[in-house]
Design an enzyme around this catalytic site. Structure first.
Site, PDB file in Angstrom:
ATOM      1  N   GLY A 172      39.125  36.311  43.723  1.00 26.09           N
ATOM      2  CA  GLY A 172      40.384  36.635  44.394  1.00 26.09           C
ATOM      3  C   GLY A 172      40.303  36.300  45.878  1.00 26.09           C
ATOM      4  O   GLY A 172      39.387  36.733  46.564  1.00 26.09           O
ATOM      5  N   ASP A 220      34.334  46.398  47.334  1.00 26.09           N
ATOM      6  CA  ASP A 220      33.487  47.122  46.367  1.00 26.09           C
ATOM      7  C   ASP A 220      32.084  46.529  46.255  1.00 26.09           C
ATOM      8  O   ASP A 220      31.306  46.935  45.394  1.00 26.09           O
ATOM      9  CB  ASP A 220      34.156  47.143  44.985  1.00 26.09           C
ATOM     10  CG  ASP A 220      34.443  45.745  44.462  1.00 26.09           C
ATOM     11  OD1 ASP A 220      34.872  45.624  43.306  1.00 26.09           O
ATOM     12  OD2 ASP A 220      34.226  44.771  45.221  1.00 26.09           O
ATOM     13  N   MET A 280      46.144  47.349  45.186  1.00 23.03           N
ATOM     14  CA  MET A 280      45.098  46.693  44.398  1.00 23.03           C
ATOM     15  C   MET A 280      43.751  47.405  44.577  1.00 23.03           C
ATOM     16  O   MET A 280      43.699  48.529  45.092  1.00 23.03           O
ATOM     17  CB  MET A 280      44.987  45.224  44.816  1.00 23.03           C
ATOM     18  CG  MET A 280      46.097  44.357  44.260  1.00 23.03           C
ATOM     19  SD  MET A 280      45.820  42.626  44.706  1.00 23.03           S
ATOM     20  CE  MET A 280      46.740  41.799  43.418  1.00 23.03           C
ATOM     21  N   THR A 316      36.041  40.093  49.504  1.00 18.30           N
ATOM     22  CA  THR A 316      36.962  40.651  48.513  1.00 18.30           C
ATOM     23  C   THR A 316      37.761  41.762  49.169  1.00 18.30           C
ATOM     24  O   THR A 316      37.205  42.593  49.892  1.00 18.30           O
ATOM     25  CB  THR A 316      36.239  41.230  47.275  1.00 18.30           C
ATOM     26  OG1 THR A 316      37.191  41.955  46.481  1.00 18.30           O
ATOM     27  CG2 THR A 316      35.084  42.152  47.645  1.00 18.30           C
ATOM     28  N   ASP A 320      38.798  44.186  47.751  1.00 15.79           N
ATOM     29  CA  ASP A 320      38.424  45.451  47.097  1.00 15.79           C
ATOM     30  C   ASP A 320      37.359  46.217  47.865  1.00 15.79           C
ATOM     31  O   ASP A 320      37.195  47.420  47.659  1.00 15.79           O
ATOM     32  CB  ASP A 320      37.908  45.188  45.679  1.00 15.79           C
ATOM     33  CG  ASP A 320      38.939  44.471  44.817  1.00 15.79           C
ATOM     34  OD1 ASP A 320      38.573  43.968  43.742  1.00 15.79           O
ATOM     35  OD2 ASP A 320      40.108  44.410  45.242  1.00 15.79           O
ATOM     36  N   ARG A 350      38.683  31.627  39.111  1.00 16.69           N
ATOM     37  CA  ARG A 350      37.794  32.626  38.506  1.00 16.69           C
ATOM     38  C   ARG A 350      36.933  31.952  37.434  1.00 16.69           C
ATOM     39  O   ARG A 350      36.584  32.556  36.429  1.00 16.69           O
ATOM     40  CB  ARG A 350      38.615  33.775  37.934  1.00 16.69           C
ATOM     41  CG  ARG A 350      39.295  34.594  39.041  1.00 16.69           C
ATOM     42  CD  ARG A 350      39.941  35.842  38.510  1.00 16.69           C
ATOM     43  NE  ARG A 350      40.612  36.584  39.570  1.00 16.69           N
ATOM     44  CZ  ARG A 350      39.997  37.409  40.424  1.00 16.69           C
ATOM     45  NH1 ARG A 350      38.674  37.552  40.335  1.00 16.69           N
ATOM     46  NH2 ARG A 350      40.658  38.057  41.362  1.00 16.69           N
ATOM     47  N   ARG A 374      41.248  46.842  41.891  1.00 15.61           N
ATOM     48  CA  ARG A 374      40.629  46.800  40.560  1.00 15.61           C
ATOM     49  C   ARG A 374      40.067  48.181  40.211  1.00 15.61           C
ATOM     50  O   ARG A 374      40.818  49.159  40.264  1.00 15.61           O
ATOM     51  CB  ARG A 374      39.545  45.718  40.483  1.00 15.61           C
ATOM     52  CG  ARG A 374      39.464  45.153  39.060  1.00 15.61           C
ATOM     53  CD  ARG A 374      38.274  44.268  38.844  1.00 15.61           C
ATOM     54  NE  ARG A 374      38.332  42.937  39.428  1.00 15.61           N
ATOM     55  CZ  ARG A 374      39.078  41.947  38.979  1.00 15.61           C
ATOM     56  NH1 ARG A 374      39.863  42.150  37.970  1.00 15.61           N
ATOM     57  NH2 ARG A 374      39.063  40.762  39.544  1.00 15.61           N
ATOM     58  N   ASP A 381      31.861  40.256  43.615  1.00 18.14           N
ATOM     59  CA  ASP A 381      30.706  40.421  42.730  1.00 18.14           C
ATOM     60  C   ASP A 381      30.646  39.360  41.625  1.00 18.14           C
ATOM     61  O   ASP A 381      29.561  38.948  41.206  1.00 18.14           O
ATOM     62  CB  ASP A 381      30.679  41.829  42.130  1.00 18.14           C
ATOM     63  CG  ASP A 381      31.975  42.186  41.398  1.00 18.14           C
ATOM     64  OD1 ASP A 381      32.975  41.459  41.564  1.00 18.14           O
ATOM     65  OD2 ASP A 381      31.969  43.190  40.659  1.00 18.14           O
TER      66      ASP A 381
HETATM   67  O1  F6P Z   1      39.492  41.315  43.260  1.00 20.05           O
HETATM   68  C1  F6P Z   1      40.606  41.164  44.074  1.00 20.05           C
HETATM   69  C2  F6P Z   1      41.860  41.440  43.282  1.00 20.05           C
HETATM   70  O2  F6P Z   1      42.966  41.300  44.123  1.00 20.05           O
HETATM   71  C3  F6P Z   1      41.895  42.815  42.625  1.00 20.05           C
HETATM   72  O3  F6P Z   1      42.177  43.852  43.550  1.00 20.05           O
HETATM   73  C4  F6P Z   1      42.976  42.599  41.591  1.00 20.05           C
HETATM   74  O4  F6P Z   1      42.936  43.537  40.538  1.00 20.05           O
HETATM   75  C5  F6P Z   1      42.628  41.192  41.095  1.00 20.05           C
HETATM   76  O5  F6P Z   1      42.001  40.521  42.195  1.00 20.05           O
HETATM   77  C6  F6P Z   1      43.825  40.389  40.659  1.00 20.05           C
HETATM   78  O6  F6P Z   1      43.285  39.223  40.050  1.00 20.05           O
HETATM   79  P1  F6P Z   1      44.139  37.848  40.023  1.00 20.05           P
HETATM   80  O7  F6P Z   1      44.221  37.337  41.428  1.00 20.05           O
HETATM   81  O8  F6P Z   1      43.290  36.961  39.149  1.00 20.05           O
HETATM   82  O9  F6P Z   1      45.484  38.189  39.455  1.00 20.05           O
END
Ligand code: F6P
Length: 346
Positions: A14, A132, A172, A128, A130, A75, A174, A106
């Site tokens: 992301g 995390d 967001m 990220t 997140d 991804r 996750r 991660d």
């Molecule tokens: O990991 C970053 C993030 O924005 C998370 O907070 C969220 O759940 C996820 O990516 C969304 O994934 P995508 O961008 O693949 O929709």
């Protein structure tokens, strides 16, 4: 210092504001040391497809304040594709790389760590929204997301108080509650709900009624997309699919909570889902500085022969920490002191 000729660069997972600042720092530091940089397009997919471009000073001119990643992201997980790892190694060697710098969370850094077993030398940069990733106080992108959440709460505050409403903001993160927790505290939320603590609708109702009794006829509720109601044994997802790292697609908990609260409160309720506004736009000064420092240090670690490490912010110093430790200890737990703080302000 060891003699290096060429380093690869990948930005995966992301995206967030700040990645371009890291790319710029990697390129400028490497060039100052006579080292070439080869940027691979769209995360690990670029290494699998050998889709790459040389990066030099002109390529990174002006990108410091620009969100997103000029290399593109994905991804893509080489280890979930038949022959993916072998293809990655073949292209690493075909490009005569001495090392690779991976910018991501991660998942992206987990791939870099696994490539060690195939003699690919990697250094990770934590990125990220997140926040995390363990072993680093901040990841690139987190501060920019926090700023978006707190400014959004400031806006919701005026309209909630004008209409005497409960405003629910879904953010967001996750499975982690860092964005909701710190964004909620910074934005003055009255209720902050994180995945790490299952919540009870009755408790939220009690908090809102307490505010009402004190003459506050509106409330701001921040809820992390991964938050789980006590009465459910699962998170709320957008659909049944998963990405190449096995993550479900979270989303919808805000509306779920609104339905539950509507049944027990006699106040109007509205939901705002911040979604990708937390991922886009320009980086804050903090993220620009963190990204620049990590980018420079990542090249320095390569030159010092330090691999399978991540550029971690610890006590305001960028420190090489073992990727093994980062992956083993992630997701980073919420700090107790901050968790207790969230219930003080309402
Ligand atoms: O990991 C970053 C993030 O924005 C998370 O907070 C969220 O759940 C996820 O990516 C969304 O994934 P995508 O961008 O693949 O929709």
């Amino acid at each position: 210092m060891i003699n290096l000729n060429k380093i690869g660069l990948v930005t995966g997972g992301g995206d967030s504001p700040g990645i371009n600042a890291a790319i710029r720092a990697v390129v400028r530091k490497a060039m100052s040391e006579g080292v070439k940089i080869v940027g691979f397009k769209n995360g690990w997919a670029g290494l699998l497809e050998n889709d790459r471009r040389r990066l030099n000073r002109q390529d990174v001119s002006g990108i410091l304040p620009v969100g997103g990643t000029m290399l593109g992201s994905s991804r893509t997980n080489p280890f979930s594709i038949e022959g993916g790892a072998e293809q990655a190694i073949e292209n690493f060697e075909k490009n005569d790389l001495d090392a690779i710098i991976a910018v991501g969370g991660d998942d992206t850094l987990g791939v870099a760590h696994r490539l060690k077993d195939h003699d690919i030398k990697a250094v990770g940069i934590p990125q990220t929204i997140d926040n995390d990733l363990a072993e680093t106080e901040y990841s690139i992108g987190f501060d920019s997301a926090l700023t978006q959440v707190s400014k959004s709460l400031d806006k919701l505050h005026t309209t909630a108080s004008s209409h005497h409403r409960v405003m629910i903001l879904e953010v967001m993160g996750r499975d982690s509650g860092w964005i909701a927790l710190l964004g909620g505290i910074a934005g003055g939320a009255d209720v902050i709900l994180v995945p790490e603590e299952h919540f009870k609708v009755a408790d939220i109702k009690k908090r809102i009624k307490k505010r009402e009794a004190a003459g506050k006829y509106f409330s701001l509720v921040v809820i992390a997309e991964g938050a789980t109601p006590s009465e459910l044994d699962q998170q709320i997802t957008r659909d049944s699919g998963t990405d190449s790292f096995g993550h479900v697609k979270l989303g919808g908990i805000g509306h779920y909570l609104s339905d539950q609260l509507e049944a027990v409160l006699d106040m109007p309720i509205r939901v705002t889902t911040l979604a990708y506004l937390q991922r886009g736009g320009e980086p804050t000064a903090f993220d620009r500085l963190l990204a620049t420092r990590c980018g420079v240090s990542a090249v320095e670690f390569c030159l010092e022969g330090k691999h399978d490490v991540m550029t971690a912010l610890q006590g305001n110093i960028i420190t090489p920490v073992s990727m093994e430790k980062v992956i083993a200890n992630s997701p980073k737990e919420l700090e107790d002191h901050l968790l207790r703080m969230k219930d003080l302000f309402y």
